[in-house]
Design a protein around this motif. Structure first.
Motif, PDB file in Angstrom:
ATOM      1  N   ILE A 139       6.639  93.116  32.539  1.00  0.00           N
ATOM      2  CA  ILE A 139       5.224  93.380  32.800  1.00  0.00           C
ATOM      3  C   ILE A 139       4.399  92.121  32.544  1.00  0.00           C
ATOM      4  O   ILE A 139       3.513  91.770  33.326  1.00  0.00           O
ATOM      5  CB  ILE A 139       4.750  94.551  31.938  1.00  0.00           C
ATOM      6  N   ARG A 140       4.674  91.439  31.467  1.00  0.00           N
ATOM      7  CA  ARG A 140       4.128  90.134  31.142  1.00  0.00           C
ATOM      8  C   ARG A 140       5.133  89.435  30.246  1.00  0.00           C
ATOM      9  O   ARG A 140       6.168  90.007  29.909  1.00  0.00           O
ATOM     10  CB  ARG A 140       2.747  90.235  30.489  1.00  0.00           C
ATOM     11  N   ASP A 141       4.868  88.186  29.880  1.00  0.00           N
ATOM     12  CA  ASP A 141       5.868  87.414  29.148  1.00  0.00           C
ATOM     13  C   ASP A 141       6.383  88.147  27.917  1.00  0.00           C
ATOM     14  O   ASP A 141       7.555  88.011  27.555  1.00  0.00           O
ATOM     15  CB  ASP A 141       5.279  86.068  28.710  1.00  0.00           C
ATOM     16  N   ASP A 142       5.521  88.912  27.256  1.00  0.00           N
ATOM     17  CA  ASP A 142       5.879  89.534  25.993  1.00  0.00           C
ATOM     18  C   ASP A 142       6.051  91.044  26.085  1.00  0.00           C
ATOM     19  O   ASP A 142       6.204  91.709  25.051  1.00  0.00           O
ATOM     20  CB  ASP A 142       4.836  89.199  24.920  1.00  0.00           C
ATOM     21  N   VAL A 143       6.025  91.612  27.297  1.00  0.00           N
ATOM     22  CA  VAL A 143       6.143  93.061  27.462  1.00  0.00           C
ATOM     23  C   VAL A 143       7.195  93.352  28.531  1.00  0.00           C
ATOM     24  O   VAL A 143       7.128  92.823  29.639  1.00  0.00           O
ATOM     25  CB  VAL A 143       4.801  93.713  27.855  1.00  0.00           C
ATOM     26  N   ARG A 144       8.134  94.206  28.189  1.00  0.00           N
ATOM     27  CA  ARG A 144       9.237  94.528  29.103  1.00  0.00           C
ATOM     28  C   ARG A 144       9.469  96.037  29.118  1.00  0.00           C
ATOM     29  O   ARG A 144       9.441  96.693  28.070  1.00  0.00           O
ATOM     30  CB  ARG A 144      10.516  93.811  28.645  1.00  0.00           C
ATOM     31  N   PHE A 145       9.707  96.564  30.314  1.00  0.00           N
ATOM     32  CA  PHE A 145      10.046  97.973  30.472  1.00  0.00           C
ATOM     33  C   PHE A 145      11.431  98.062  31.110  1.00  0.00           C
ATOM     34  O   PHE A 145      11.756  97.315  32.030  1.00  0.00           O
ATOM     35  CB  PHE A 145       9.029  98.690  31.354  1.00  0.00           C
ATOM     36  N   ALA A 146      12.269  98.967  30.601  1.00  0.00           N
ATOM     37  CA  ALA A 146      13.623  99.129  31.130  1.00  0.00           C
ATOM     38  C   ALA A 146      13.985 100.606  31.176  1.00  0.00           C
ATOM     39  O   ALA A 146      13.582 101.388  30.311  1.00  0.00           O
ATOM     40  CB  ALA A 146      14.634  98.366  30.270  1.00  0.00           C
ATOM     41  N   VAL A 147      14.743 100.973  32.193  1.00  0.00           N
ATOM     42  CA  VAL A 147      15.262 102.329  32.311  1.00  0.00           C
ATOM     43  C   VAL A 147      16.733 102.228  32.689  1.00  0.00           C
ATOM     44  O   VAL A 147      17.120 101.397  33.516  1.00  0.00           O
ATOM     45  CB  VAL A 147      14.459 103.153  33.348  1.00  0.00           C
ATOM     46  N   GLU A 148      17.560 103.038  32.051  1.00  0.00           N
ATOM     47  CA  GLU A 148      19.003 103.038  32.327  1.00  0.00           C
ATOM     48  C   GLU A 148      19.521 104.469  32.357  1.00  0.00           C
ATOM     49  O   GLU A 148      19.042 105.336  31.602  1.00  0.00           O
ATOM     50  CB  GLU A 148      19.773 102.258  31.257  1.00  0.00           C
TER      51      GLU A 148
END
Length: 780
Positions: free
Chosen positions: A551-560
């Motif tokens: 989403i931004r350098d310091d924000v990440r979203f993941a789905v598995e």
């Protein structure tokens, strides 16, 4: 006299305050190497973000940035032809230099300076899905984590919660506590927990000192062919190998333990680390009204030494001593302790890894020795022993691993290993024993012999080959083949193919897939019964699909999402007694009378069990950055079920359908930090427990087995943990204090029901509610 003493104290506090307001600084240094060849990189630009401070690496890849005001920072590493990398949570204190070592990955794009914005998340660099990275600082400050590596990763997505409490059980995506592999600097370790449960890899508290852990990677599935003999997860620890500028020491006192450690240079070629810790849990256990206290002591020795610029040695020594102190002064205490397995253990691990840098890659040679000594017994309320087990399980392990960098886009990893196993076990049951209901029954009730003696040597061999191929700047592939040979069972050879790929949809979107076959040898304690040499290796066929978005350098979203199909699982054969048990679906307690000694696997087993697990994990992460807020939120759904020999499908013992985790913190300045963790989880399956006098089906018994096996389910549970840290930096030394409060609003968390033989009542929640802890550390 009293007033004079008070004046001295006030003067001392004012002096500390005056010193604390002076400008206090620290240093950052480290080494930058090529992620593939492990060669040092010369001229890498290192920048302290948000400041004008920086440095460049020298001919040995080393850098140093001096006189930085104490506080928390971020570093950025840039090098032409390589992907840039950012490191967060860089805590500078005055007592010692802060070491940040990094590995940069070469870009396959020719003739360009590569700019990559995704630097905070190591997960972005991996081809395999289901891998998360944690820094030492993230683990240290985690609320309710006791600065324990295993306890912290057990809160990550896909890991179920042991409702019994007080345990470090990694229950990963429907898997059991025996299915996890621990690796420390390329050295395999069977278990890193105090009071380890024989036959699996869990226990109560990690005996690896976090102070010397550099970083942690945790894979919950889809791992490559280099890792074997486990079916669910790999926890990898990288320990410190930097050379300190001077002798550094730390003294720690907390509510549960005290300890001392130091790190000393060996000339300018290496370092020597020593740590010693001892528990004191008396206050907690006495407050809970328990007539016993677990006591543990551990020692860590870590040494690294550079023989030459291309040759390096790493030595690891771990030792853990565990026993239980019992109060047998009253009949009530003796009745309570009669339900507790007497558990005295010694765990010793020693290993050495030699690394040689080659012209196009590197070679690792590893030699290790692990000794796990179990002294287990069970007494009745008259202190008469009816079970005794003395077991020594030793592994001597030799491994060679080579990595060849064929080109910028292709690398080949291969390895072979041999393990010599010594299994010395003498287990004795009396003619009659006590079962889980407290009834005296003949030992034949368990389906075991009175006396079993084994003194056997066996061998394990393994070989693997694994390739890393960047097919295109947007497509990376990892594929491998593994072969394992288990010499102590009759069906010995197993071949396991595995593959993973990562497709870069855009600069911010990645798609990852993996699939493979995973085998695991039967636990050594299961084959104490010679009948069980007919067991096959346990098998798991696993597939994982994941998508992540930066989403931004310091924000990440993941789905598995994942799917696991188990086969050849060991199950009992006696109708109505053991044929409802899948043995790897047990083992989250300490065993003994509480489960009719079933979790040890002494009884006859056949490889006719099967099972499956599937689910979905969502994860949102925020790293510390220019916004001094960090945290993560995760939601996991999972379902698991197993089919034993009797053909009845039952949910897995760890079938915790929904788990929600929310944790995070805020760094106010160089002195104050606050963090919190909230967890909500639905209940796991249980077998109903009755007062013996009220059992409608089998009066005198506390459970109706196998008819009601795992037919109930606990109520949902939730709790909130809060931690506050205060740093006091003075010239040359640092004082760190913290307050950590678990279950701060005193919720009665449901736990698996148990029967209190003294009070004649069913216990459904822990006697420990709010659990406050304080800690003080002094570093020099």
């Amino acid at each position: 006299m009293r007033n004079k003493w008070i004046l001295h104290v006030i003067a001392f506090v004012l002096l500390l305050s005056a010193i604390g307001h002076a400008q206090v600084v620290g240093n950052i240094n480290g080494k930058v190497i090529d992620a593939r060849t492990k060669e040092p990189l010369i001229g890498v630009n290192v920048l302290v973000l948000g400041t004008d401070r920086g440095a460049a690496t020298d001919f040995e890849g080393n850098y140093k940035i001096e006189n930085i005001p104490v506080g928390t920072y971020r570093l950025r590493f840039d090098y032409i032809g390589f992907e840039s990398l950012s490191k967060t949570d860089v805590v500078v204190i005055s007592a010692r230099h802060t070491v940040i070592n990094v590995q940069l990955k070469e870009s396959i794009i020719e003739g360009q300076e590569v700019t990559v914005t995704a630097g905070y998340f190591i997960e972005e660099k991996n081809v395999q899905p289901s891998t998360l990275g944690l820094s030492r600082e993230e683990i240290r400050r985690f609320p309710g984590g006791f600065e324990d590596v295993v306890r912290t990763v057990s809160t990550l997505p896909g890991v179920a919660i042991n409702s019994g409490g007080g345990r470090n059980d990694l229950l990963v995506r429907g898997g059991g506590p025996s299915e996890n592999l621990y690796i420390i600097n390329n050295i395999e370790v069977p278990n890193i927990n105090h009071f380890g449960t024989q036959g699996n890899s869990s226990g109560s508290l990690s005996f690896v000192n976090l102070d010397f852990v550099e970083d942690v990677s945790f894979s919950t599935g889809g791992f490559g062919a280099r890792y074997g003999d486990k079916m669910s997860a790999v926890l990898g620890l990288t320990m410190k190998q930097d050379i300190p500028e001077h002798f550094e020491s730390k003294w720690t006192v907390s509510a549960t333990q005290f300890g001392f450690n130091f790190d000393s240079p060996i000339q300018d070629k290496g370092n020597f680390i020593f740590s010693a810790r001892k528990s004191y849990l008396d206050l907690i256990f006495k407050a809970a009204g328990l007539p016993f206290v677990p006591i543990y002591t551990d020692f860590n020795i870590i040494t690294s030494y550079e023989l030459s610029p291309k040759d390096k040695l790493f030595f690891l020594g771990l030792s853990a001593i565990n026993n239980v102190d019992r109060d047998m002064s009253s009949l009530e205490n003796r009745v309570t302790n009669a339900g507790l397995l007497d558990n005295t253990q010694y765990q010793g691990i020693a290993g050495i890894n030699y690394r040689r840098l080659l012209s196009s890659g590197y070679l690792d040679l590893t030699l290790s020795n692990n000794l796990f000594r179990y002294r287990l017994s069970q007494l009745d309320e008259n202190e008469k022993e009816y079970f005794d087990s003395e077991a020594d399980e030793r592994e001597t392990y030799l491994k060679a691993q080579h990595y060849w960098v064929a080109s910028k886009s292709f690398g080949l990893r291969s390895g072979v290993s041999a393990k010599l196993i010594s299994n010395n076990n003498t287990t004795t049951f009396a003619d009659t024993i006590y079962d889980r209901s407290g009834n005296r029954v003949p030992v034949t009730f368990l389906g075991v012999e009175n006396v079993t003696k084994v003194d056997a040597l066996a061998k394990k061999y393994a070989a693997f080959m694994e390739m890393d191929w960047t097919v295109h700047p947007s497509l990376e592939l990892n594929a491998g083949l593994r072969s394992d040979y288990y010499g102590f069972i009759n069906d010995r050879l197993y071949i396991a193919p595995r593959m993973a790929l990562k497709y870069k949809l855009t600069n911010k979107h990645n798609l990852r897939l993996s699939g493979g076959v995973y085998y695991q040898a039967p636990s050594y304690v299961w084959v104490v019964n010679t009948f069980n040499k007919n067991l096959k290796a346990l098998q798991n066929r696993m597939g994982v699909i994941g998508w992540d978005y930066l989403i931004r350098d310091d924000v990440r979203f993941a789905v598995e999402t994942y799917y696991k199909r188990y086969s050849d699982l060991p199950t009992g054969i006696v109708p109505g007694r053991t044929d409802y048990i899948v043995i790897n679906n047990t083992g989250t307690g300490f065993g003994g009378r509480e489960d009719d000694f079933q979790s040890f696997g002494y009884f006859d087993l056949v490889s006719k069990g099967k099972g499956k697990a599937y689910g979905l994990d969502l994860l949102l992460q925020k790293k510390y950055s220019d916004i001094p807020l960090y945290g993560q939120a995760s939601l996991s759904y999972g379902k698991s079920e197993f089919v034993p020999l009797n053909g009845r499908t039952s949910p897995g013992q760890y079938d915790q359908r929904w788990i929600f985790n929310l944790s995070g913190g805020y760094i106010f300045n160089s002195k104050w930090e606050v963090a919190a963790k909230f967890r909500y989880f639905t209940g796991v399956p249980i077998t109903p427990v009755y007062r013996p006098s009220e059992n409608p089906v089998n009066p005198g018994s506390i459970q109706n087995l196998p008819d009601e096996y795992l037919t109930g389910r606990l109520d949902p549970g939730h709790h909130l943990d809060v931690r506050v840290d205060r740093f006091w930096n003075f010239p040359g030394w640092t004082l760190i204090t913290y307050v950590d409060i678990q279950n701060i609003y005193n919720n009665k968390i449901p736990q698996r029901p148990s029967y209190d033989f003294w009070a004649d009542q069913i216990i459904t929640s822990s006697s420990i509610g709010v659990l406050p802890s304080i800690g003080v550390s002094v570093e020099f």
